[in-house]
Design a protein around this motif. Sequence first.
Motif, PDB file in Angstrom:
ATOM      1  N   ASN A   3       0.864  -1.179  -0.153  1.00 33.14           N
ATOM      2  CA  ASN A   3      -0.014  -0.023   0.088  1.00 33.14           C
ATOM      3  C   ASN A   3       1.002   1.213   0.240  1.00 33.14           C
ATOM      4  O   ASN A   3       2.030   1.031   0.041  1.00 33.14           O
ATOM      5  N   PRO A  22      -4.636   0.439  -0.845  1.00 25.53           N
ATOM      6  CA  PRO A  22      -3.762  -0.404  -1.684  1.00 25.53           C
ATOM      7  C   PRO A  22      -3.156   0.109  -3.017  1.00 25.53           C
ATOM      8  O   PRO A  22      -3.619   0.780  -3.576  1.00 25.53           O
ATOM      9  N   ASP A  23      -1.912  -0.488  -3.305  1.00 27.43           N
ATOM     10  CA  ASP A  23      -1.633  -0.192  -4.579  1.00 27.43           C
ATOM     11  C   ASP A  23      -2.255  -0.702  -5.668  1.00 27.43           C
ATOM     12  O   ASP A  23      -2.732  -1.779  -5.393  1.00 27.43           O
ATOM     13  N   ILE A  24      -2.293  -0.386  -6.717  1.00 33.97           N
ATOM     14  CA  ILE A  24      -3.079  -0.881  -7.868  1.00 33.97           C
ATOM     15  C   ILE A  24      -2.451  -0.638  -9.280  1.00 33.97           C
ATOM     16  O   ILE A  24      -1.405   0.260  -9.481  1.00 33.97           O
ATOM     17  N   ALA A  25      -2.219  -1.718  -9.843  1.00 33.68           N
ATOM     18  CA  ALA A  25      -1.436  -2.100 -11.131  1.00 33.68           C
ATOM     19  C   ALA A  25      -2.208  -1.293 -12.095  1.00 33.68           C
ATOM     20  O   ALA A  25      -3.408  -1.141 -12.291  1.00 33.68           O
ATOM     21  N   LEU A  32       1.615   3.748 -14.038  1.00 40.65           N
ATOM     22  CA  LEU A  32       1.574   4.162 -12.659  1.00 40.65           C
ATOM     23  C   LEU A  32       2.561   4.996 -12.298  1.00 40.65           C
ATOM     24  O   LEU A  32       3.765   4.744 -12.918  1.00 40.65           O
ATOM     25  N   ARG A 100     -11.828   6.246 -11.440  1.00 38.23           N
ATOM     26  CA  ARG A 100     -11.758   5.738  -9.997  1.00 38.23           C
ATOM     27  C   ARG A 100     -10.590   6.558  -9.261  1.00 38.23           C
ATOM     28  O   ARG A 100      -9.948   7.230  -9.627  1.00 38.23           O
ATOM     29  N   ALA A 102      -8.095   5.631  -7.805  1.00 40.73           N
ATOM     30  CA  ALA A 102      -6.710   5.250  -8.215  1.00 40.73           C
ATOM     31  C   ALA A 102      -6.177   6.494  -8.982  1.00 40.73           C
ATOM     32  O   ALA A 102      -4.868   6.420  -8.965  1.00 40.73           O
ATOM     33  N   GLU A 103      -6.808   6.905  -9.695  1.00 42.56           N
ATOM     34  CA  GLU A 103      -6.418   7.820 -10.825  1.00 42.56           C
ATOM     35  C   GLU A 103      -6.473   9.492 -10.228  1.00 42.56           C
ATOM     36  O   GLU A 103      -6.117  10.458 -11.064  1.00 42.56           O
ATOM     37  N   ILE A 111      -2.507   6.487 -10.887  1.00 40.67           N
ATOM     38  CA  ILE A 111      -2.624   5.903 -12.107  1.00 40.67           C
ATOM     39  C   ILE A 111      -3.170   7.058 -13.353  1.00 40.67           C
ATOM     40  O   ILE A 111      -3.679   8.012 -12.759  1.00 40.67           O
TER      41      ILE A 111
END
Length: 374
Positions: A3, A22-25, A32, A100, A102-103, A111
């Motif tokens: 994370n 959490p880390d996201i690919a 990333l 999302r 994560a962006e 991202i």
Amino acid sequence: MPNHEALILGEKRGLFAVRAVPDIAPGMDEILVSVRAIAVNPFERLIQSVGDVITPWMTYPAILGSDVAGDVVAVGSNITRFKVGDRVVGFAAGEEKGRRSAEGAFQEQAILMEKMTSPLPDNLSFEAASVLPLGLTTAAAGLFQPDFLAMCPPSSKPAPAGQTLVVWGGSTSVGCNAIQLAVAAGYDVIATSSLRNASYLKRLGACAVYDRHSPSTPSVIIEALRGREVCGAIAIGTGSAKACIDILGATKGQRFIALATPPVSLDEIPAGRGRWQKLLPALIGLVIRNISLALRARRKGVKTKFIWGGAPLHNEVGPMIYREFLPSALESGQFRPAPEPEIVGHGLEVIPEALERQRKGVSARKLVVTLGPR
């Protein structure tokens, strides 16, 4: 699960807090990025206080932020333009409908969509580059989208377009980018700002700069445009729409105004106590002012339309800027990150302070927060 830390807006009209996420690919067409610098925008501040009005699609907890510069740490399977270790700047799309968290930009890793990302030359710092994305993308939407001014695209060797763009609010983030994009597309630019910023805007390419505070400025610009053809205007700042309507209504050429700012400020609306006492009058004023401006525009034969800054990620303008124009323009120095960055601190916990400082007013500067190793 690995994370990283992010600045979270935990609920609608809530408070910011730094938490682990959490880390996201990255997906097939994404990269990333390890974030090294973030710039803050008025839009993020407004999402916190009136997000249920202006971004009703957002779900919480949310990660805000649009302006990112950093190092690539992973690439999607379709990516050939970037590799791990590349320095990049990009538009973080986490606030857009259908995207999302994560962006979002306000985190240690973000991202980015490949088509909304540009490589950075070695001589350009992360801090300087981070001022670009939202202001650049908003200006590009207003200038180049077919449903707005539909101007010729920018290039390294533009042919003279023989037309003039009016930029009201030239020292803002959107204004600085609009001036440079228009010049790179072959247009002349007449801008307004506080006179202390006039020389700066001329260095960015404006051929004339007038005092936005003077009530005579619309008349002065109308006279300056006599014998010229306009390609339209981009209106930035409260009161800019009325001035631009009066200018274009008296000039020759395309009478279209790309509006970057609502006619009523939402800055003073709190997220908590006293919210409705300020929100209701603001919304009523917004409706009344919009109707008044629409009637004024109709009388003068002028069309207006509000810009949505994230729209280029859904059309050809995004890749036109981030793939085709910006990489070489930054490398050659044709395009300069503007306005100038002002670094306000290091770490995610500094961002709320930066947003509050921005609310109090910033001129010809963009506030930047650094992340990562010092």
